[in-house]
Write a protein that holds these residues in place. Structure first.
Motif, PDB file in Angstrom:
ATOM      1  N   ILE A 390      23.536  69.742  46.677  1.00  0.00           N
ATOM      2  CA  ILE A 390      24.150  70.724  45.719  1.00  0.00           C
ATOM      3  C   ILE A 390      25.477  70.090  45.057  1.00  0.00           C
ATOM      4  O   ILE A 390      25.134  70.905  43.582  1.00  0.00           O
ATOM      5  CB  ILE A 390      23.998  71.773  45.901  1.00  0.00           C
ATOM      6  CG1 ILE A 390      22.488  72.705  46.457  1.00  0.00           C
ATOM      7  CG2 ILE A 390      24.804  72.924  44.839  1.00  0.00           C
ATOM      8  CD1 ILE A 390      22.746  73.771  47.469  1.00  0.00           C
ATOM      9  N   PRO A 391      26.598  70.394  45.784  1.00  0.00           N
ATOM     10  CA  PRO A 391      27.218  69.245  45.229  1.00  0.00           C
ATOM     11  C   PRO A 391      27.777  68.209  44.424  1.00  0.00           C
ATOM     12  O   PRO A 391      28.278  68.448  43.382  1.00  0.00           O
ATOM     13  CB  PRO A 391      28.942  68.974  45.882  1.00  0.00           C
ATOM     14  CG  PRO A 391      28.118  69.786  47.230  1.00  0.00           C
ATOM     15  CD  PRO A 391      26.261  70.710  47.167  1.00  0.00           C
ATOM     16  N   TRP A 392      26.927  67.009  44.799  1.00  0.00           N
ATOM     17  CA  TRP A 392      26.030  66.352  43.861  1.00  0.00           C
ATOM     18  C   TRP A 392      25.522  66.542  43.008  1.00  0.00           C
ATOM     19  O   TRP A 392      25.847  65.910  40.903  1.00  0.00           O
ATOM     20  CB  TRP A 392      25.703  65.186  44.452  1.00  0.00           C
ATOM     21  CG  TRP A 392      24.869  64.050  43.916  1.00  0.00           C
ATOM     22  CD1 TRP A 392      24.190  63.410  44.063  1.00  0.00           C
ATOM     23  CD2 TRP A 392      26.211  62.736  43.734  1.00  0.00           C
ATOM     24  NE1 TRP A 392      23.951  62.301  43.076  1.00  0.00           N
ATOM     25  CE2 TRP A 392      25.333  62.135  42.905  1.00  0.00           C
ATOM     26  CE3 TRP A 392      27.414  62.682  43.517  1.00  0.00           C
ATOM     27  CZ2 TRP A 392      25.998  60.790  42.463  1.00  0.00           C
ATOM     28  CZ3 TRP A 392      28.047  61.555  42.828  1.00  0.00           C
ATOM     29  CH2 TRP A 392      27.156  61.013  42.132  1.00  0.00           C
ATOM     30  N   ILE A 393      24.250  67.422  42.982  1.00  0.00           N
ATOM     31  CA  ILE A 393      23.860  67.667  41.408  1.00  0.00           C
ATOM     32  C   ILE A 393      24.521  68.310  40.424  1.00  0.00           C
ATOM     33  O   ILE A 393      24.885  68.004  39.288  1.00  0.00           O
ATOM     34  CB  ILE A 393      22.424  68.593  41.462  1.00  0.00           C
ATOM     35  CG1 ILE A 393      21.490  67.865  42.407  1.00  0.00           C
ATOM     36  CG2 ILE A 393      22.168  68.839  40.703  1.00  0.00           C
ATOM     37  CD1 ILE A 393      20.813  68.491  42.805  1.00  0.00           C
ATOM     38  N   ASN A 394      25.631  68.988  40.719  1.00  0.00           N
ATOM     39  CA  ASN A 394      27.154  69.831  40.568  1.00  0.00           C
ATOM     40  C   ASN A 394      27.435  68.036  39.440  1.00  0.00           C
ATOM     41  O   ASN A 394      28.086  68.626  38.208  1.00  0.00           O
ATOM     42  CB  ASN A 394      27.386  70.555  40.595  1.00  0.00           C
ATOM     43  CG  ASN A 394      26.890  72.040  41.166  1.00  0.00           C
ATOM     44  OD1 ASN A 394      27.598  72.465  39.994  1.00  0.00           O
ATOM     45  ND2 ASN A 394      26.079  71.850  41.951  1.00  0.00           N
ATOM     46  N   GLU A 395      28.531  67.398  40.512  1.00  0.00           N
ATOM     47  CA  GLU A 395      28.964  66.697  39.772  1.00  0.00           C
ATOM     48  C   GLU A 395      28.179  65.819  38.851  1.00  0.00           C
ATOM     49  O   GLU A 395      28.662  65.062  38.428  1.00  0.00           O
ATOM     50  CB  GLU A 395      29.290  65.107  41.059  1.00  0.00           C
ATOM     51  CG  GLU A 395      30.332  66.011  42.214  1.00  0.00           C
ATOM     52  CD  GLU A 395      30.475  65.891  43.054  1.00  0.00           C
ATOM     53  OE1 GLU A 395      30.205  65.368  43.598  1.00  0.00           O
ATOM     54  OE2 GLU A 395      31.685  66.939  43.951  1.00  0.00           O
ATOM     55  N   LEU A 546      35.911  62.375  41.116  1.00  0.00           N
ATOM     56  CA  LEU A 546      34.289  62.456  41.506  1.00  0.00           C
ATOM     57  C   LEU A 546      34.776  64.259  41.252  1.00  0.00           C
ATOM     58  O   LEU A 546      33.467  65.271  40.420  1.00  0.00           O
ATOM     59  CB  LEU A 546      34.007  62.540  42.299  1.00  0.00           C
ATOM     60  CG  LEU A 546      32.724  62.995  43.383  1.00  0.00           C
ATOM     61  CD1 LEU A 546      31.686  62.122  42.592  1.00  0.00           C
ATOM     62  CD2 LEU A 546      32.711  62.567  44.801  1.00  0.00           C
ATOM     63  N   SER A 547      35.154  65.145  41.393  1.00  0.00           N
ATOM     64  CA  SER A 547      35.562  66.785  41.478  1.00  0.00           C
ATOM     65  C   SER A 547      35.582  67.480  40.245  1.00  0.00           C
ATOM     66  O   SER A 547      34.746  68.477  39.334  1.00  0.00           O
ATOM     67  CB  SER A 547      36.878  67.320  42.172  1.00  0.00           C
ATOM     68  OG  SER A 547      37.513  66.876  41.178  1.00  0.00           O
ATOM     69  N   GLN A 548      35.975  66.049  39.306  1.00  0.00           N
ATOM     70  CA  GLN A 548      35.860  66.317  37.606  1.00  0.00           C
ATOM     71  C   GLN A 548      34.543  65.418  36.706  1.00  0.00           C
ATOM     72  O   GLN A 548      34.461  65.965  35.500  1.00  0.00           O
ATOM     73  CB  GLN A 548      37.043  65.956  36.863  1.00  0.00           C
ATOM     74  CG  GLN A 548      38.646  66.044  37.681  1.00  0.00           C
ATOM     75  CD  GLN A 548      38.500  67.803  37.531  1.00  0.00           C
ATOM     76  OE1 GLN A 548      38.465  68.147  36.506  1.00  0.00           O
ATOM     77  NE2 GLN A 548      38.780  68.084  38.234  1.00  0.00           N
ATOM     78  N   GLY A 549      33.429  65.324  37.743  1.00  0.00           N
ATOM     79  CA  GLY A 549      32.196  64.869  37.059  1.00  0.00           C
ATOM     80  C   GLY A 549      32.626  63.574  36.665  1.00  0.00           C
ATOM     81  O   GLY A 549      31.955  62.528  35.861  1.00  0.00           O
ATOM     82  N   MET A 550      34.138  63.184  36.851  1.00  0.00           N
ATOM     83  CA  MET A 550      33.971  61.120  36.310  1.00  0.00           C
ATOM     84  C   MET A 550      33.463  60.087  37.195  1.00  0.00           C
ATOM     85  O   MET A 550      33.971  59.450  37.629  1.00  0.00           O
ATOM     86  CB  MET A 550      35.608  60.990  35.895  1.00  0.00           C
ATOM     87  CG  MET A 550      35.877  62.092  35.085  1.00  0.00           C
ATOM     88  SD  MET A 550      38.310  62.397  34.950  1.00  0.00           S
ATOM     89  CE  MET A 550      38.491  60.927  34.731  1.00  0.00           C
ATOM     90  N   LEU A 551      32.169  60.009  37.059  1.00  0.00           N
ATOM     91  CA  LEU A 551      31.578  59.215  38.148  1.00  0.00           C
ATOM     92  C   LEU A 551      31.757  57.128  37.861  1.00  0.00           C
ATOM     93  O   LEU A 551      31.976  57.402  38.668  1.00  0.00           O
ATOM     94  CB  LEU A 551      30.194  59.660  37.436  1.00  0.00           C
ATOM     95  CG  LEU A 551      29.669  60.879  38.803  1.00  0.00           C
ATOM     96  CD1 LEU A 551      29.808  61.888  39.006  1.00  0.00           C
ATOM     97  CD2 LEU A 551      27.548  61.396  38.216  1.00  0.00           C
ATOM     98  N   ALA A 552      31.798  57.386  36.439  1.00  0.00           N
ATOM     99  CA  ALA A 552      32.795  55.842  37.041  1.00  0.00           C
ATOM    100  C   ALA A 552      33.877  55.404  37.488  1.00  0.00           C
ATOM    101  O   ALA A 552      34.089  54.852  38.089  1.00  0.00           O
ATOM    102  CB  ALA A 552      32.157  55.342  35.226  1.00  0.00           C
ATOM    103  N   THR A 553      34.683  56.264  37.255  1.00  0.00           N
ATOM    104  CA  THR A 553      35.660  55.851  38.059  1.00  0.00           C
ATOM    105  C   THR A 553      35.594  56.697  39.344  1.00  0.00           C
ATOM    106  O   THR A 553      36.405  55.654  40.365  1.00  0.00           O
ATOM    107  CB  THR A 553      36.827  57.693  36.738  1.00  0.00           C
ATOM    108  OG1 THR A 553      36.865  57.324  36.367  1.00  0.00           O
ATOM    109  CG2 THR A 553      38.383  56.711  37.520  1.00  0.00           C
TER     110      THR A 553
END
Lengths: 735, 169
Positions: A390-395, A546-553
């Motif tokens: 679930i956290p991954w979906i949120n991110e 990751l926690s901010q939804g900055m996946l590329a970083t």
């Protein structure tokens, strides 16, 4: 942006005051019930694995299962309509009602019917719709939305319901107790069932091979709604289909336990409509045989797509379709426990998995309303009966939201921060997502950075521009980093030749620049136990972005970390980590960011510090080299550490050394990385934190030394308690 | 025949659910049932050979009789000892309706129809519901709700449930 944050903060404060107490009391009962109930299952993990397998297979084969189910239902004498969207489903249900000459319809609880807003549609067509589930009935007369997907009126107290019923019905003898209120509703709703022309239900599962539907309920209203009227309409998302009847078995054992902590709910209906029970014709009250109705039963199954088939093609959202809507992720979530689904929810769904549902069926805007309330603490992961990440979906959804909206001051940070995000995330997210860089700068310019950071004008500017709440103390950066200290003391003091084991201690950004003390304690402990320790400079793990939804970083960070550590792993060195949120990256989140083999190698060779110490002691390292004591301690294990199942090692080591350990009972401390710094969430984070403080401040526990394993837990407790928390390694490290 | 282990588990489960439990044999059935029901009572045919409902139990009730009845008597197809669950079939003479509309439900269970756990129960359900394309309710305890602030029994379905187990059947 600043005004938005103030509005969010005000809205959350209002919900904390008005609905928070009721939601918290109820979710606490459900959550505790879940722990107790699943503990009785010897094969809990196997059941979850089986449930997951069934869902994976079903979603994979969904198109053929839709065909098979349609064929089965039609063979049984029912009708199936595959509705592409909400409008199509509503149109069909209205037609069924019109053809049946229906004026009244009774419904049992169904979140899918909330998704398509069928009540509004039917009422516009002149059909009287009554919700018969007691909680839904309360919401219908109050004209409110569900605040929880299983217990939709969880935000209302008994007193509020009593006042509502008195206002709406003005009864001679107003009901007050729960018993009286229930009986009042039962009698009122029985008249509605008797008058109903059509009964409508949802379906928790649908069996393709037989056309059987499974309904999980407790009150009995779904039984009456499905069977008393001669026309039954069932509405269900296409993802509810499983191939075989026997596939229902693990879900029967899991769904009640996971959701409300009940071993089994009162009624599990296994209906293969049209059912054999006669319809009851209440218009012929004295005719034997239930009124003697000779009307043939009609059954209509409405299968809803509404974005689901597209979710199936979306590799990151697909897992959402495995969800069985048990609400374990709501009940286990600290933020949800405090504000409920009216804050932690979108147009229809609420709780951790709701981000996936809302993004899939209503779109990113609806998900964006509440997605940031998921802090990634991961406590929902072991609670989920189908093991959804679930956290991954949120991110992932956060990342999509970030890139769907352009930041207005991006030029200000583009030069300052090295992230890999192009446009997208707002300033607040980019600030916290680049914590490592900021910490490096803060450390390099300490103590000036600390003085400037504590000045009121600076705090005001940070609050306005970045939404960093003025009330939250900032980390105090150290001029001498852990890596510098280690080099300065001449590197390792146990030579590789003499050592039993070799370890690389991962100097995370917080340990390296802020809490250098716990890093030094780690090095001293490992060396005392005969380990050859190295402390190289390694990039940030990517947890912050990751926690901010900055996946590329985060993805770049994972590659850089792996590039630095791979040679050490290949040389047989163990990777020892003190910060649990970084360890969780190596052992869990990197699964999404690294190739499988790289992930496995790093995950298998990474250890939490007390897990590692435990292993060394078990293998004969001398515990007399550590600081034993009879102190009484209060230990709060980091949320992600507990999800990895690692809190027990710390407890075991402390007890072995003689300490008296009290362990915290909360799911999360509330700070959750940067969450508690953010202006819009500060009050909520503090409210959540007080659950933990209350436990550690109970009479008789106030003398205990407070131990915390995570950075954010340490900051949170340091801010909220007089006692200054330390890491367990600082307690047991030799001088 | 149910083993002592299975029977013990069943009795413990029912006690935890506040479901009444008594045992009888075919000869004592009528008297035992009369002790358990409160009139007016309605019922659906049991379908066990040699076991009939007494006249005090109205079969094929009218809607009014159904509504006014205190007790509803029906047969359970089988029961699951570990959970105290009763499998209530959907039948043309309204067994499921009788079991849900009355305040008090009495389920008659043949001793040989007691199984231990969910896997065994599912094997049987697969055959009797799945393959047969039939319908049944797995009922565990009385109807319940916590929606009005605390747990209340008898939300829409029965407030109390009794199981009458017939030995030797």
């Amino acid at each position: 942006m600043s005004t938005d944050r103030a509005e969010t903060a005000a809205r959350l404060r209002e919900l904390l005051e008005t609905e928070g107490d009721s939601v918290k009391a109820n979710t606490a009962v459900f959550n505790r019930g879940r722990y107790d109930s699943v503990a009785e299952l010897d094969d809990y993990e196997e059941l979850k694995d089986r449930a997951r397998e069934i869902k994976e297979d079903a979603i994979e084969r969904l198109p053929e299962l839709i065909d098979e189910l349609t064929e089965s239902v039609e063979e049984n004498g029912g009708h199936v309509y595959l509705a592409s969207d909400a409008a199509a489903a509503n149109r069909y249900i209205e037609e069924v009602c019109l053809e049946a000459g229906a004026e009244t319809l009774v419904k049992s609880k169904s979140m899918t019917s909330e998704e398509i807003e069928v009540n509004d549609h039917l009422e516009q067509a002149g059909i009287d719709v009554t919700e018969t589930d007691l909680a839904e009935f309360v919401l219908q007369i109050a004209n409110e939305e569900p605040s929880h997907i299983v217990a939709p009126a969880i935000h209302k107290s008994r007193e509020e319901i009593a006042r509502l019923i008195e206002t709406v019905f003005d009864p001679d003898d107003p009901p007050e107790t729960a018993e009286e209120l229930t009986m009042f509703a039962r009698e009122h709703l029985l008249e509605k069932v008797k008058a109903a022309d059509v009964g409508m239900t949802g379906a928790n599962f649908l069996v393709a091979e037989s056309g059987t539907m499974m309904l999980v309920t407790s009150e009995g209203n779904a039984r009456k709604s499905a069977v008393a009227p001669d026309t039954h309409v069932a509405l269900a998302g296409v993802e509810k289909i499983v191939p075989r009847f026997e596939d229902l078995a693990p879900f029967v054992e899991l769904i009640g336990r996971s959701g409300t902590g009940q071993d089994l709910t009162s009624y599990v209906s296994l209906l293969t409509p049209p059912v054999e029970s006669p319809a009851v014709d209440f218009d012929s009250p004295d005719v034997p045989g239930f009124g003697g109705s000779d009307a043939e039963r009609e059954f209509h199954l409405v299968l809803l797509d509404n974005g689901r088939m597209a979710m199936r093609e979306d590799s990151d959202l697909q897992e959402t379709l495995y969800c069985i809507r048990c609400a374990a992720c709501s009940n286990t979530c600290a933020n949800f426990q405090h504000v409920g689904g009216h804050a932690f929810g979108g147009e229809t769904y609420s709780g951790g998995i709701a981000t996936g549902w809302e993004a899939g069926v209503h779109g990113l805007d609806s998900a964006a309303e509440f997605n940031d309330l998921c802090t990634g603490c991961s406590r929902c992961v072991p609670a989920c009966p189908v093991k959804i990440d679930i956290p991954w979906i949120n991110e992932v959804v956060r990342d999509r939201i970030n890139h769907g909206t352009g930041g207005e001051f991006d030029f200000l940070v583009d030069g300052l921060v090295p992230d890999a995000e192009e446009g997208g995330p707002d300033l607040q997210k980019r600030l916290f997502g680049n914590y490592g860089t900021l910490a490096r700068l803060g450390s390099a310019t300490a103590p000036v950075s600390n003085w400037v950071g504590s000045l009121p004008p600076a705090r005001l500017a940070m609050e306005r521009l970045f939404g960093v709440d003025r009330r939250r103390p900032l980390p105090k950066f150290q001029r001498e980093t852990l890596v510098d200290w280690f080099e300065g003391r001449g590197g390792p003091r146990v030579s590789a030749v003499d050592a039993e084991r070799e370890a690389v201690f991962y100097a995370d950004a917080y340990t390296n620049y802020v809490d250098v003390g716990r890093g030094k304690a780690t090095v001293r402990t490992l060396e005392a136990l005969g380990v050859h320790v190295r402390v190289p400079a390694v990039p940030e793990s990517g947890r912050a972005p990751l926690s901010q939804g900055m996946l590329a970083t985060a993805d770049e960070a994972a590659s850089a970390v792996y590039g630095t550590l791979a040679e050490h792993v290949d040389s047989g060195r163990d990777i020892v980590v003190v910060e649990p949120s970084d360890l969780a990256m190596f052992r869990s989140d990197y699964e999404h960011l690294l190739p499988e083999r790289s992930f496995d190698r790093l995950a298998e060779n990474s250890y939490e510090i007390l897990e590692y110490v435990y292993g060394l002691l078990e293998n004969g390292a001398g515990e007399e080299r550590l600081r034993a004591g009879q102190d009484r301690v209060a230990y709060h294990s980091h949320c992600q550490q507990r999800t990895l199942g690692l809190e027990g090692y710390t407890e075991a080591v402390l007890e072995r050394l003689g300490y008296d350990v009290l362990t915290s009972e909360v799911e999360c401390c509330g700070m959750a990385g940067s969450f508690g710094y953010k202006r819009q969430y500060y009050d909520l984070a503090v409210d959540v934190g007080h659950d933990l403080v209350d436990q550690f401040e109970r009479p008789g526990e106030r003398d205990r030394v407070v131990l915390t394993s995570g950075t954010s837990c340490t900051d949170q407790l340091d801010d909220l308690m007089a006692r200054e928390p330390i890491h367990p390694i600082e307690l047991i490290a030799p001088e | 025949m149910a083993t002592t282990h299975t029977m013990g588990a069943f009795e413990r489960s029912l006690a935890a659910l506040d479901v009444g439990f008594s045992r009888t044999d075919p000869d004592g059935f009528e008297a035992a049932l009369s002790d358990t029901i409160t009139e007016p009572a309605v019922g659906a045919r049991l379908g066990f050979e040699g076991l009939a409902l007494p006249e005090s139990v109205t079969l094929d009730p009218s809607p009014r009789e159904l509504e006014e009845a205190v007790t509803g008597v029906t047969a359970a197809s089988f029961a699951v000892a570990e959970y105290g669950s009763l499998i209530l079939p959907s039948t043309p003479d309204g067994s499921e309706i009788v079991s849900v509309f009355c305040d008090h439900h009495v389920a008659v269970l043949a001793e040989s129809d007691l199984v231990l756990d969910v896997p065994t129960a599912f094997a049987r359900l697969s055959e009797e519901v799945g393959e047969a394309r039939a319908s049944a309710i797995v009922a565990t305890g009385p109807s319940a709700t916590a929606d009005m602030g605390e747990l209340v029994r008898g939300a829409h379905g029965p407030k109390t449930v009794d199981v009458l187990l017939v030995e030797g059947l």
